[in-house]
Each structure stands twice: as structure tokens, then as C-alpha cells.
Design a protein around this motif. Structure first.
Motif, PDB file in Angstrom:
ATOM      1  N   LEU A  45       6.864   0.336  12.278  1.00 28.34           N
ATOM      2  CA  LEU A  45       5.459   0.321  12.326  1.00 28.34           C
ATOM      3  C   LEU A  45       5.003   1.239  13.427  1.00 28.34           C
ATOM      4  N   ILE A  46       5.797   1.505  14.433  1.00 33.16           N
ATOM      5  CA  ILE A  46       5.708   2.032  15.595  1.00 33.16           C
ATOM      6  C   ILE A  46       5.916   3.566  15.399  1.00 33.16           C
ATOM      7  N   GLU A  47       4.944   4.497  16.021  1.00 34.12           N
ATOM      8  CA  GLU A  47       5.230   5.858  16.074  1.00 34.12           C
ATOM      9  C   GLU A  47       5.171   6.193  17.539  1.00 34.12           C
ATOM     10  N   LEU A  48       5.945   7.265  17.989  1.00 30.77           N
ATOM     11  CA  LEU A  48       5.965   7.737  19.366  1.00 30.77           C
ATOM     12  C   LEU A  48       5.255   8.911  19.316  1.00 30.77           C
ATOM     13  N   ARG A  49       4.375   9.296  20.323  1.00 29.24           N
ATOM     14  CA  ARG A  49       3.574  10.558  20.152  1.00 29.24           C
ATOM     15  C   ARG A  49       3.414  10.912  21.726  1.00 29.24           C
ATOM     16  N   LYS A  50       3.877  11.840  21.973  1.00 33.35           N
ATOM     17  CA  LYS A  50       3.368  12.608  23.576  1.00 33.35           C
ATOM     18  C   LYS A  50       1.850  13.259  23.342  1.00 33.35           C
ATOM     19  N   VAL A  61      -5.742   9.231  10.571  1.00 34.22           N
ATOM     20  CA  VAL A  61      -5.847   8.881   9.250  1.00 34.22           C
ATOM     21  C   VAL A  61      -5.737   7.321   9.146  1.00 34.22           C
ATOM     22  N   ASN A  62      -4.262   7.175   9.386  1.00 31.76           N
ATOM     23  CA  ASN A  62      -3.915   5.709   8.874  1.00 31.76           C
ATOM     24  C   ASN A  62      -3.033   5.091  10.453  1.00 31.76           C
ATOM     25  N   PHE A  63      -4.138   4.355  10.755  1.00 32.83           N
ATOM     26  CA  PHE A  63      -3.509   3.656  12.174  1.00 32.83           C
ATOM     27  C   PHE A  63      -4.284   2.520  12.277  1.00 32.83           C
ATOM     28  N   PHE A  64      -3.712   1.534  12.999  1.00 35.84           N
ATOM     29  CA  PHE A  64      -4.450   0.301  13.210  1.00 35.84           C
ATOM     30  C   PHE A  64      -4.605   0.048  14.492  1.00 35.84           C
ATOM     31  N   GLY A  65      -3.711   0.825  15.620  1.00 30.15           N
ATOM     32  CA  GLY A  65      -4.033   0.538  16.709  1.00 30.15           C
ATOM     33  C   GLY A  65      -3.251   1.924  17.738  1.00 30.15           C
ATOM     34  N   PHE A  66      -3.746   2.147  18.869  1.00 28.26           N
ATOM     35  CA  PHE A  66      -3.274   2.967  19.656  1.00 28.26           C
ATOM     36  C   PHE A  66      -2.965   2.577  21.032  1.00 28.26           C
ATOM     37  N   TYR A  67      -1.535   2.680  21.391  1.00 28.36           N
ATOM     38  CA  TYR A  67      -0.901   2.104  22.847  1.00 28.36           C
ATOM     39  C   TYR A  67      -0.868   3.343  23.624  1.00 28.36           C
ATOM     40  N   TYR A  68      -1.684   3.212  24.656  1.00 26.68           N
ATOM     41  CA  TYR A  68      -1.865   4.455  25.781  1.00 26.68           C
ATOM     42  C   TYR A  68      -0.740   3.935  26.778  1.00 26.68           C
ATOM     43  N   ILE A  69       0.085   4.720  27.295  1.00 27.56           N
ATOM     44  CA  ILE A  69       0.965   4.306  28.491  1.00 27.56           C
ATOM     45  C   ILE A  69       1.080   5.552  29.462  1.00 27.56           C
ATOM     46  N   ASN A  70       0.310   5.163  30.538  1.00 24.10           N
ATOM     47  CA  ASN A  70       0.059   6.081  31.738  1.00 24.10           C
ATOM     48  C   ASN A  70      -0.891   7.497  31.156  1.00 24.10           C
ATOM     49  N   VAL A  71      -1.838   7.266  30.382  1.00 27.58           N
ATOM     50  CA  VAL A  71      -2.456   8.370  29.788  1.00 27.58           C
ATOM     51  C   VAL A  71      -3.809   8.068  30.067  1.00 27.58           C
ATOM     52  N   LYS A  76       0.582  -1.149  -0.106  1.00 24.89           N
ATOM     53  CA  LYS A  76       0.071   0.017  -0.029  1.00 24.89           C
ATOM     54  C   LYS A  76       0.900   1.279  -0.110  1.00 24.89           C
ATOM     55  N   ARG A  77       0.067   2.341  -0.482  1.00 29.73           N
ATOM     56  CA  ARG A  77       0.943   3.447  -0.338  1.00 29.73           C
ATOM     57  C   ARG A  77       0.920   4.347   0.867  1.00 29.73           C
ATOM     58  N   ASN A  78      -0.163   4.289   1.410  1.00 35.35           N
ATOM     59  CA  ASN A  78      -0.741   4.816   2.777  1.00 35.35           C
ATOM     60  C   ASN A  78      -0.042   3.816   3.827  1.00 35.35           C
ATOM     61  N   ALA A  79       0.888   3.748   4.673  1.00 34.64           N
ATOM     62  CA  ALA A  79       1.201   2.805   5.727  1.00 34.64           C
ATOM     63  C   ALA A  79       0.355   3.079   6.816  1.00 34.64           C
ATOM     64  N   PHE A  80      -0.128   1.939   7.605  1.00 32.31           N
ATOM     65  CA  PHE A  80      -0.730   1.929   8.791  1.00 32.31           C
ATOM     66  C   PHE A  80       0.239   2.024  10.082  1.00 32.31           C
ATOM     67  N   SER A  81      -0.018   2.527  11.004  1.00 31.28           N
ATOM     68  CA  SER A  81       0.994   2.714  12.245  1.00 31.28           C
ATOM     69  C   SER A  81       0.412   2.331  13.454  1.00 31.28           C
ATOM     70  N   PHE A  82       1.151   2.036  14.160  1.00 29.39           N
ATOM     71  CA  PHE A  82       0.880   1.539  15.677  1.00 29.39           C
ATOM     72  C   PHE A  82       1.479   2.620  16.523  1.00 29.39           C
ATOM     73  N   ILE A  83       0.491   3.281  17.004  1.00 31.33           N
ATOM     74  CA  ILE A  83       0.871   4.772  17.731  1.00 31.33           C
ATOM     75  C   ILE A  83       1.068   4.654  19.294  1.00 31.33           C
ATOM     76  N   PHE A  84       2.026   5.008  19.758  1.00 30.17           N
ATOM     77  CA  PHE A  84       2.251   4.718  21.271  1.00 30.17           C
ATOM     78  C   PHE A  84       2.215   6.319  21.736  1.00 30.17           C
ATOM     79  N   VAL A  85       1.125   6.454  22.735  1.00 27.50           N
ATOM     80  CA  VAL A  85       1.013   7.756  23.355  1.00 27.50           C
ATOM     81  C   VAL A  85       1.332   7.419  24.629  1.00 27.50           C
TER      82      VAL A  85
END
Length: 533
Positions: free
Chosen positions: A129-134, A298-308, A99-108
Motif C-alpha cells: 500500500l505504501i509508495e515512496l516519493r521524493k 488520482v488514487n490515494f487515501f493519505g499523504f505522509y510528509y516527513i521533514n517536508v 477494485k481495479r485502481n488501487a489506493f496508495s498511502f504515499i510517503f513524501v
């Protein structure tokens, strides 16, 4: 007659049955040393342990009331969770390859120790696949330590030479009571004036309120304000702000305005940034992490919340509302979007039930240990190292944040990602000993005086740089917005919810209700109007 004592007090609090331990206060950014009295894995008393600051607020004394879970939680199948996540990531990596638009696993994340934060950083480098976000949405200025820490000008040894202080969008009595005590002591000595730019505050000593608009700061730089003469003739003026100021779009010109206002000088740097929690400085010292934005939905397949906690995150609530209103379109090809809640309690279960089948389709709660169930390390707002020791063992099924993240890292090391073939053969640190990992992350990411095993605990406070770098590229013009800096209702106990424990403390909730009803008539007016209708 003897002293009257409650029977409940005499039956429960017996000093010879307590075990005393040392810890830090997680409700502010200073990490004040505490002396805790523990019995049967329960905290009954918290007292200040630092002789230089023998003071502790009610929030610091009573936060532990919200730490312990009232109802037992269900057991977690850790093996099944990691197997399912590994299969999902393997499938998504194959899908992203075509795919052109990749899906990410976002760590918040929020309120993380240095060990867990560095392990997440290694995890991001190993898996594409993993993106780190505050969680907080503000622009980082972390080129130098002086841009996100309190400098040496707020210490008692140097505060006595200053004759003027300016508060911009901050309440030191609530956000950092140690700083407020230092300012109060300096004011009582005389020849010190404190200006306040923001909402009207009660700091237990007189202040001069300049207003609440950001345009006032511009008038100070232009020399048209009535207090410009006081700033010009002041000796070693200091300015204190917080990270909420950098949420504004015109915060880029903040430092330039202070240069024209003569707060910055070649021999004196009086800028101080007060952080909201104990882990904010560690996050900014490691890297410049991006905040959670609408593009992440927009393009994600999961959110991973840590102490949020989504209930106290204004940025997350706004993004979810925009998603529900379909302000930005989301790719609907994925049917299984997972929400992983790695918290002490299942804080986000109610939010998941509200947005089920709209934003997420499955929910997993990973119980993590309490604040005092593991030895962790933090940087406080002064740049000093603060450590917690393991004092209690309350939750049997829970694991530490570092252990969960390391297990996640070990699973990604055993997988071969198609979109990350260049980094598959990189050498990474993989140790089961947390003490060795502490030494590794400090040699890797932090400046030390000597390369010894004790360097991590002997690092000195960082001194701010007085000389500003030469900028050869012309900066773009930024429009100054003449709006309020911050509109808030002061709540000393549960105002901004930067920690995960005060919101669950029944004592602090009752104190918060009493404080709001006694200090403002807003609720009384609303109640009167409702009764009138």
C-alpha cells in the motif's frame, strides 16, 4: 577605559556555564564540523571546528535560532494514531482487493538520515500500500557515484593542476561555501579562469559570464563559441553543476554535450554535481526514487510528509494548484483522506486549513526530534560520512524519525495484506537497537572495505570512474531548448529553503530583508509604482 559590553551579553553568555559539543552544519551539503556551546538545552554559539576550513557563514552560525519552538505544542496520542492508521490500512487493503485502481498511502520525504531512509525502504518492501516519493522533481543519474557527487577534482590537492573551471546553473558561494573558498584560493594563485553559465554571480573573485541560456552549452560543443579555444587549450578543466539542472527535459544530453566540448576525457573526468542539502546524496545512493507527480493525486487515501514544508516546495504547490483547478480528475469515492505531518513543528497545518474538505479531511501532526536530539548519519556531497551526536533534549513528547518509522514498520509486520501475499513470509530485519541497524543497512546496501562492526565509520571517499560504459542501444533524439537555465532571485539566507530551520530564524529573516533591499532595486521600483498609483 575598558571595552564597552552590552549588559544582555554579559548576563547571558558566561563561558564557564556552557557545555561544548561537536555537530555538523545542516544548511549546506558539505556538513562542516561545528563546535556548539550549549546551556540548558539551548544553543548560544556555533563556531567552525575543522582546522582545515576555519570558516563559517552567517547562515551556519544562526540557523539554530529557528530550531526551537516558541509556543508549546499539544500532546500526541501515539497509541491511538497507530491504531487508527492500522485500521485504515486494513480497510484499504480489502477495498483494493476488489477494485481495479488501487489506493496508495504515499510517503513524501526530504532531509532524511540514512537510518530513517533505509527503514522506509524496508517498509515499502513489506507493504504494497505504501509508495515512496521524493519531494524534488529532477531526474536521477545515480548509476555511478560520479554522477551525483563532487569528484576529487574539486579538492585542493588536484584543483591546483586545473587552469579552467565552468559553473553551470550553480552558485557555490550560497550552495557550498567550502567549494567557493577552494575556487577563490585557486584563483589567487594565478593561471586560473572561471566561466559562469547562468545568472550573474558575486563569488568574491572575478568570473566570466557566458549567458543564461542552455543553447550556449550547445554552441560550446559545436565549437562556435568564443571561449571554445580556452576550453580546448585548458589543462584538466573542471565543470561544476547542481541537481537543479536535471529538472530540465533536455538534461539527458548534458553528458554527451560535455564530451564534444572536451571537458570529458578518457584520463580525466571533471564533472562535479553539487547537491542542495546534506541528505540528497544518501537518497540517490540507496535507490532511484520517483518524484511526486500528478498521478499520485488520482488514487490515494493519505499523504505522509516527513521533514517536508509545503510552503517551500514549489513542486508540491504546483500540484495542489492543478488539483484545485481540476486539471486532472481525482477519484471521489473516498471521504476520509488523511494528512500526516511528521515534522519538528506543525509546518503544514496552515496548508491543510487552506485545502480542507477539498484535498484532505483529517490532519495529524507527529512531532519529531530536533536535528541535534539524536545520533544520525549522512553522506555529504563529497561522499564522506558525517555523523551527528545527541547533544540536547528539548522536546519531551517528540520521538526520532527512526523510532516513528520503525513503529510503523512493526505494525505492518503484524498485519496480513491480501495484495501482498507473496511477500508476507519474507525475512526482514527487526531490531530495537539502532546501532545494530546501522551495521545491517551498510552490509546490505553499501560497499565496504572490510566486514567489521566499524566498517560504517571507516569507509573511504568514492573515486569517480573515468571510463564511460558502452551503450549498444541507440538513444532517442532529445531537442535542446534554448531557454534560461534557471530564473531566480539570489537570496543568500533564505533563497531555496532546503533546510527547515533558516525560514523560522528571526535573525536570518531580518538579514535576508536587509540583503535584498541593499543588493537589488526590484523592491524599490515596485514600491514606487504602487505609491504612484
Amino acid at each position: 577605559m575598558g571595552a564597552l559590553t552590552l549588559k544582555v551579553f554579559s548576563d547571558e553568555l558566561r563561558e564557564w556555564e556552557f557545555i561544548e559539543g561537536e555537530a555538523i552544519d545542516p544548511t549546506d551539503s558539505f556538513g562542516v564540523s561545528l563546535r556548539l556551546s550549549i546551556r540548558e538545552n539551548q544553543i548560544f554559539l556555533a563556531e567552525p571546528n575543522d582546522p582545515s576550513t576555519p570558516w563559517l557563514t552567517d547562515k551556519g552560525r544562526l540557523f539554530f535560532d529557528g530550531m526551537f519552538e516558541k509556543s508549546p505544542s499539544t500532546a500526541t496520542d501515539w497509541k491511538k494514531f497507530f491504531e487508527n492508521v492500522s485500521e485504515l490500512m486494513y480497510f484499504m487493503d480489502h477495498l483494493n482487493f476488489h477494485k481495479r485502481n488501487a489506493f496508495s498511502f504515499i510517503f513524501v520525504f526530504e532531509n532524511l538520515s540514512l537510518e530513517t531512509l533505509n527503514m522506509l525502504y524496508l517498509l515499502k518492501q513489506n507493504c504494497s500500500l505504501i509508495e515512496l516519493r521524493k519531494l524534488e522533481n529532477y531526474k536521477d543519474l545515480n548509476d555511478f557515484e560520479s554522477q551525483y557527487q563532487l569528484g576529487s577534482s574539486t579538492e585542493k590537492s588536484k584543483l591546483h593542476i586545473s587552469t579552467l573551471g565552468i559553473l553551470v546553473n550553480t552558485n557555490p558561494r550560497y550552495e557550498g561555501y567550502i567549494l567557493n573558498l577552494n575556487l577563490r584560493q585557486r584563483f589567487l594563485k594565478g593561471n586560473f579562469k572561471l566561466l559562469n553559465l547562468g545568472s550573474t554571480l558575486d563569488l568574491t573573485f572575478p568570473t566570466y559570464n557566458l549567458g543564461s541560456n542552455f543553447g550556449i552549452l550547445k554552441s560550446l560543443a559545436e565549437g562556435t563559441h568564443v571561449f571554445c579555444q580556452d576550453i580546448k587549450t585548458a589543462s584538466f578543466p573542471i565543470l561544476i553543476t547542481n541537481t537543479d539542472l536535471f529538472k530540465r527535459s533536455d538534461a539527458k544530453i548534458f553528458v554527451d554535450v560535455l564530451k564534444y566540448a572536451s571537458v570529458l576525457d578518457t584520463a580525466w573526468n571533471g564533472i562535479n554535481v553539487l547537491n542542495p542539502n546534506i541528505s540528497s546524496v544518501g537518497i540517490q545512493s540507496l535507490n532511484k526514487f520517483l518524484p511526486l507527480s500528478n498521478q499520485d493525486f488520482v488514487n490515494f487515501f493519505g499523504f505522509y510528509y516527513i521533514n517536508v514544508s509545503l510552503s517551500s516546495a514549489a513542486n508540491m504547490q504546483k500540484l495542489v494548484e492543478l488539483y484545485m483547478l481540476k486539471i486532472f480528475n481525482s477519484n471521489k469515492t473516498l471521504a476520509n483522506k488523511i494528512l500526516v505531518d511528521q515534522n519538528v513543528h506543525a509546518f503544514n497545518k496552515s496548508s491543510y486549513d487552506q485545502f480542507k474538505n477539498h484535498l484532505f479531511n483529517s490532519y495529524v501532526h507527529l512531532p519529531s526530534n530536533l536535528f541535534l536530539e539524536d545520533s544520525e548519519t549522512y553522506f555529504n556531497t563529497q561522499g564522506l560520512i558525517k555523523r551527528t551526536t545527541k547533544l540536547i533534549h528539548f522536546k519531551k513528547d517528540a520521538k526520532t524519525n527512526w523510532q516513528i518509522t520503525r513503529k510503523f514498520y512493526a505494525n505492518t509486520k503484524s498485519m496480513l495484506f491480501f495484495n501482498n501475499t507473496r511477500d508476507n513470509n519474507l525475512i526482514n530485519f527487526d531490531s530495537i537497537n539502532s546501532f545494530n541497524f546501522k551495521n545491517y543497512i551498510n552490509f546490505q546496501f553499501y560497499s565496504l572495505n572490510t566486514l567489521t562492526s566499524l566498517s560504517f565509520y571507516l569507509t573511504n571517499n568514492n573515486s569517480p570512474l573515468t571510463s564511460s560504459p558502452i551503450i549498444s542501444i541507440k538513444r532517442p533524439k532529445v531537442k535542446v531548448l534554448n531557454t534560461k537555465i534557471k530564473g531566480w532571485l539570489d537570496d543568500f539566507f533564505n533563497g531555496n529553503g532546503k533546510d527547515l530551520f533558516s525560514y523560522n530564524s528571526s535573525v536570518l529573516v531580518n538579514c535576508s530583508k536587509i540583503t535584498r533591499s541593499s543588493t537589488t532595486n526590484f523592491f524599490k521600483i515596485v514600491r514606487t509604482k504602487l505609491n504612484g498609483y
